[in-house]
Design a protein around this motif. Structure first.
Motif, PDB file in Angstrom:
ATOM      1  N   ILE A  92       0.827  -1.206   0.000  1.00  0.00           N
ATOM      2  CA  ILE A  92       0.000   0.000   0.000  1.00  0.00           C
ATOM      3  C   ILE A  92       0.861   1.256   0.000  1.00  0.00           C
ATOM      4  O   ILE A  92       0.657   2.177  -0.807  1.00  0.00           O
ATOM      5  CB  ILE A  92      -0.957  -0.011   1.211  1.00  0.00           C
ATOM      6  CG1 ILE A  92      -2.028  -1.090   1.022  1.00  0.00           C
ATOM      7  CG2 ILE A  92      -1.601   1.360   1.400  1.00  0.00           C
ATOM      8  CD1 ILE A  92      -2.847  -1.361   2.267  1.00  0.00           C
ATOM      9  N   SER A  93       1.853   1.335   0.907  1.00  0.00           N
ATOM     10  CA  SER A  93       2.680   2.545   1.004  1.00  0.00           C
ATOM     11  C   SER A  93       3.523   2.757  -0.252  1.00  0.00           C
ATOM     12  O   SER A  93       3.650   3.878  -0.754  1.00  0.00           O
ATOM     13  CB  SER A  93       3.585   2.473   2.236  1.00  0.00           C
ATOM     14  OG  SER A  93       4.492   1.394   2.149  1.00  0.00           O
ATOM     15  N   THR A  94       4.076   1.686  -0.794  1.00  0.00           N
ATOM     16  CA  THR A  94       4.909   1.810  -1.997  1.00  0.00           C
ATOM     17  C   THR A  94       4.084   2.267  -3.189  1.00  0.00           C
ATOM     18  O   THR A  94       4.516   3.129  -3.970  1.00  0.00           O
ATOM     19  CB  THR A  94       5.579   0.451  -2.305  1.00  0.00           C
ATOM     20  OG1 THR A  94       6.420   0.086  -1.210  1.00  0.00           O
ATOM     21  CG2 THR A  94       6.413   0.541  -3.569  1.00  0.00           C
ATOM     22  N   THR A  95       2.894   1.716  -3.341  1.00  0.00           N
ATOM     23  CA  THR A  95       2.024   2.106  -4.452  1.00  0.00           C
ATOM     24  C   THR A  95       1.618   3.571  -4.337  1.00  0.00           C
ATOM     25  O   THR A  95       1.594   4.296  -5.339  1.00  0.00           O
ATOM     26  CB  THR A  95       0.767   1.220  -4.485  1.00  0.00           C
ATOM     27  OG1 THR A  95       1.154  -0.154  -4.550  1.00  0.00           O
ATOM     28  CG2 THR A  95      -0.101   1.553  -5.685  1.00  0.00           C
ATOM     29  N   MET A  96       1.322   4.006  -3.128  1.00  0.00           N
ATOM     30  CA  MET A  96       0.906   5.390  -2.912  1.00  0.00           C
ATOM     31  C   MET A  96       2.018   6.367  -3.280  1.00  0.00           C
ATOM     32  O   MET A  96       1.799   7.321  -4.038  1.00  0.00           O
ATOM     33  CB  MET A  96       0.507   5.580  -1.450  1.00  0.00           C
ATOM     34  CG  MET A  96       0.046   6.982  -1.109  1.00  0.00           C
ATOM     35  SD  MET A  96      -1.508   7.421  -1.945  1.00  0.00           S
ATOM     36  CE  MET A  96      -2.004   8.836  -0.965  1.00  0.00           C
ATOM     37  N   LEU A  97       3.229   6.139  -2.786  1.00  0.00           N
ATOM     38  CA  LEU A  97       4.338   7.060  -3.041  1.00  0.00           C
ATOM     39  C   LEU A  97       4.706   7.084  -4.526  1.00  0.00           C
ATOM     40  O   LEU A  97       4.914   8.157  -5.106  1.00  0.00           O
ATOM     41  CB  LEU A  97       5.551   6.653  -2.198  1.00  0.00           C
ATOM     42  CG  LEU A  97       5.389   6.815  -0.680  1.00  0.00           C
ATOM     43  CD1 LEU A  97       6.591   6.226   0.047  1.00  0.00           C
ATOM     44  CD2 LEU A  97       5.216   8.287  -0.316  1.00  0.00           C
ATOM     45  N   GLY A  98       4.780   5.911  -5.129  1.00  0.00           N
ATOM     46  CA  GLY A  98       5.104   5.857  -6.548  1.00  0.00           C
ATOM     47  C   GLY A  98       4.047   6.522  -7.408  1.00  0.00           C
ATOM     48  O   GLY A  98       4.362   7.227  -8.378  1.00  0.00           O
ATOM     49  N   GLY A  99       2.777   6.314  -7.057  1.00  0.00           N
ATOM     50  CA  GLY A  99       1.678   6.890  -7.827  1.00  0.00           C
ATOM     51  C   GLY A  99       1.609   8.401  -7.739  1.00  0.00           C
ATOM     52  O   GLY A  99       1.302   9.076  -8.733  1.00  0.00           O
ATOM     53  N   LEU A 100       1.900   8.952  -6.563  1.00  0.00           N
ATOM     54  CA  LEU A 100       1.892  10.408  -6.405  1.00  0.00           C
ATOM     55  C   LEU A 100       2.956  11.056  -7.289  1.00  0.00           C
ATOM     56  O   LEU A 100       2.685  12.064  -7.956  1.00  0.00           O
ATOM     57  CB  LEU A 100       2.134  10.777  -4.944  1.00  0.00           C
ATOM     58  CG  LEU A 100       0.974  10.535  -3.976  1.00  0.00           C
ATOM     59  CD1 LEU A 100       1.421  10.796  -2.536  1.00  0.00           C
ATOM     60  CD2 LEU A 100      -0.228  11.415  -4.316  1.00  0.00           C
ATOM     61  N   ALA A 101       4.144  10.474  -7.296  1.00  0.00           N
ATOM     62  CA  ALA A 101       5.223  11.028  -8.115  1.00  0.00           C
ATOM     63  C   ALA A 101       4.873  10.954  -9.602  1.00  0.00           C
ATOM     64  O   ALA A 101       5.073  11.921 -10.357  1.00  0.00           O
ATOM     65  CB  ALA A 101       6.520  10.271  -7.831  1.00  0.00           C
ATOM     66  N   PHE A 102       4.342   9.820 -10.016  1.00  0.00           N
ATOM     67  CA  PHE A 102       3.982   9.649 -11.429  1.00  0.00           C
ATOM     68  C   PHE A 102       2.887  10.627 -11.838  1.00  0.00           C
ATOM     69  O   PHE A 102       2.964  11.257 -12.904  1.00  0.00           O
ATOM     70  CB  PHE A 102       3.520   8.218 -11.680  1.00  0.00           C
ATOM     71  CG  PHE A 102       2.942   8.010 -13.047  1.00  0.00           C
ATOM     72  CD1 PHE A 102       3.771   7.827 -14.139  1.00  0.00           C
ATOM     73  CD2 PHE A 102       1.560   8.008 -13.249  1.00  0.00           C
ATOM     74  CE1 PHE A 102       3.239   7.643 -15.412  1.00  0.00           C
ATOM     75  CE2 PHE A 102       1.029   7.836 -14.509  1.00  0.00           C
ATOM     76  CZ  PHE A 102       1.868   7.652 -15.594  1.00  0.00           C
ATOM     77  N   SER A 103       1.853  10.777 -11.014  1.00  0.00           N
ATOM     78  CA  SER A 103       0.715  11.642 -11.357  1.00  0.00           C
ATOM     79  C   SER A 103       1.142  13.092 -11.509  1.00  0.00           C
ATOM     80  O   SER A 103       0.692  13.792 -12.428  1.00  0.00           O
ATOM     81  CB  SER A 103      -0.372  11.530 -10.287  1.00  0.00           C
ATOM     82  OG  SER A 103      -0.850  10.221 -10.188  1.00  0.00           O
ATOM     83  N   ALA A 104       2.023  13.542 -10.619  1.00  0.00           N
ATOM     84  CA  ALA A 104       2.489  14.932 -10.695  1.00  0.00           C
ATOM     85  C   ALA A 104       3.283  15.166 -11.976  1.00  0.00           C
ATOM     86  O   ALA A 104       3.101  16.187 -12.658  1.00  0.00           O
ATOM     87  CB  ALA A 104       3.344  15.260  -9.471  1.00  0.00           C
ATOM     88  N   ALA A 105       4.151  14.221 -12.317  1.00  0.00           N
ATOM     89  CA  ALA A 105       4.986  14.383 -13.509  1.00  0.00           C
ATOM     90  C   ALA A 105       4.150  14.368 -14.787  1.00  0.00           C
ATOM     91  O   ALA A 105       4.342  15.208 -15.678  1.00  0.00           O
ATOM     92  CB  ALA A 105       6.039  13.275 -13.552  1.00  0.00           C
ATOM     93  N   ILE A 106       3.223  13.420 -14.882  1.00  0.00           N
ATOM     94  CA  ILE A 106       2.425  13.294 -16.103  1.00  0.00           C
ATOM     95  C   ILE A 106       1.479  14.478 -16.268  1.00  0.00           C
ATOM     96  O   ILE A 106       1.184  14.913 -17.385  1.00  0.00           O
ATOM     97  CB  ILE A 106       1.643  11.966 -16.120  1.00  0.00           C
ATOM     98  CG1 ILE A 106       1.229  11.588 -17.554  1.00  0.00           C
ATOM     99  CG2 ILE A 106       0.420  12.011 -15.224  1.00  0.00           C
ATOM    100  CD1 ILE A 106       2.370  11.237 -18.445  1.00  0.00           C
TER     101      ILE A 106
END
Length: 450
Positions: A92-106
């Motif tokens: 859960i924590s890994t998916t959340m952190l990775g997803g936040l970074a990806f969403s901001a960049a895209i």
């Protein structure tokens, strides 16, 4: 409230899980539907066409994020079914952190390149400026889209499909109110409609976060939210990218069809926008039944209960047949009234075009109900390659047949329904042999449905 789906009667469990899921996604669709209805009624056909032209790009990005979250959700369901809670929390924590970074960049990239992307779609010059403004405002709120999809898929992986529904009901209501305020009262037109959508999604995320903090101890990770495991992210990416690519292929196929439609004029585009909204509402419950089946089977896979997985698949077929029979009748009988929801009384050409499609597609809805339930079966087993390949076949066949029937043969708007038909035939031609092989391989002892 989480639910262990590895025990208990199957059809009641699937039904109880599916209904909130269906209602939740229908409320999610009201974001786009409200934009289309309010903009079409109070601004005009050009504004409706602008929103429709922006829709494929916006939906492709949102569906990519949703697909990544869905892939992570399959892993979470399996871990929850196997009672591996420590591994689940790291997931859960890994998916959340990775997803936040990806969403901001895209989001930054899409805001910058909105205009060139719409140019590629051959959006007419008289509506492209409005479409660009709509996309850029929506993409500012892309991070909210990720947060909601992440928590929704996490809760569903734990067997809770009701709470995301409650938040969406509130958010959808706010979206309609804000749409009316920004479009009708303030008269901001297409940009106002996009702003309403963004603010509604932000509020939906806020409600979801507050509830989880108060009611779901398993998701209150505290300092564990900082845990980032590269190996988990890689595995999540491998699962999620296949699901995300499948979602993107669906939207990419729609974008390709949109390019065929865009050169036919504003009335064609407006009618296409409206019938896409109708198809979304009609077929989303079919997808939700399949998603419920995916969660059910993933949990039982984690528990090692193969026989129960098979029973769940057969139960899902029963639910699909019941729903699709009802929606096919409704769309066929009320095709004119449905189209009148999207356009003003003077737009008879748009209404006629839309009716020619809806009265054909109503009889074809049984085909996506079959493709969706097979997709859910393979997702639950973790075999996402089958779902991706079948989707690529579907959308490729759909685009090619639409291009041939409309551009080469000079067919009318109803050819879009026949193009869908060809796509579903291609999909089933691949899926049916694959599921028959997998079914025999598992060799369940008892396939009776309870």
């Amino acid at each position: 409230m989480t639910t262990d789906m590895t025990k208990g009667p199957i059809i009641p469990q699937l039904t109880e899980f599916t209904i909130p899921l269906v209602l939740g996604n229908l409320f999610q669709l009201t974001y786009n539907a409200a934009d289309s209805v309010i903009v079409g009624k109070f601004v005009g056909d050009d504004a409706l066409a602008a929103v429709g032209s922006a829709g494929p790009i916006m939906n492709m990005v949102i569906l990519f994020i949703s697909g990544m979250c869905m892939g992570a959700g399959i892993l979470m369901s399996t871990q929850y079914g196997a009672k591996k809670y420590e591994q689940l929390q790291r997931q859960i924590s890994t998916t959340m952190l990775g997803g936040l970074a990806f969403s901001a960049a895209i989001a930054v990239l899409l805001i910058v390149f909105s205009y060139p992307l719409l140019r590629l779609l051959q959006v007419p010059e008289d509506i492209i400026h409005s479409a660009v403004m709509y996309l850029r405002i929506v993409f500012v709120g892309l991070i909210f889209t990720f947060i909601y999809n992440f928590f929704s898929n996490t809760l569903r992986a734990l067997g809770d499909s009701k709470v995301p529904l409650y938040f969406l009901i509130i958010s959808a209501f706010l979206n309609v109110v804000l749409d009316l305020f920004f479009v009708v009262v303030v008269k901001w037109g297409v940009p106002g409609s996009a702003l309403a959508t963004m603010l509604s999604e932000a509020l939906c995320c806020l409600f979801c976060l507050i509830y989880i903090k108060k009611k779901i101890p398993l998701l209150c990770l505290g300092k564990k939210w900082r845990v980032f495991d590269g190996s988990i992210l890689l595995r999540t990416f491998n699962y999620g990218i296949t699901s995300a690519l499948q979602q993107m292929c669906i939207q990419l196929g729609k974008i390709c069809v949109q390019t065929v439609v865009n050169v036919q004029g504003v009335a064609f585009i407006a009618a296409f926008t409206a019938i896409n909204r109708v198809d979304d509402f009609a077929m989303t419950p079919q997808q939700n039944i399949a998603h419920a089946s995916t969660t059910f089977m993933a949990q039982n896979k984690g528990a090692g209960n193969i026989r129960r997985m098979k029973k769940g698949f057969l139960s899902s077929i029963i639910l699909q047949v019941i729903y699709t029979t009802v929606i096919a009748i409704v769309v066929f009988v009320f095709s004119r009234q449905i189209m009148q929801l999207f356009v003003s009384d003077g737009s008879e050409e748009v209404i006629t075009l839309g009716m020619s499609y809806l009265q054909l597609i109503a009889f074809m809805y049984f085909m996506p109900s079959a493709t969706n339930i097979i997709q859910g079966f393979f997702r639950g087993l973790g075999d996402l390659k089958v779902t991706l390949i079948s989707t690529i076949l579907n959308m490729s066949a759909r685009f090619l047949s639409a291009w041939i029937m409309i551009h080469i043969l000079g067919g009318g708007f109803g050819c879009l329904a026949w193009a869908n038909f060809v796509g579903w035939i291609a999909m089933l031609a691949f899926q049916v042999p694959m599921i028959l092989l997998r079914w025999r391989k598992e060799q369940p002892e008892d396939l009776s449905v309870r």
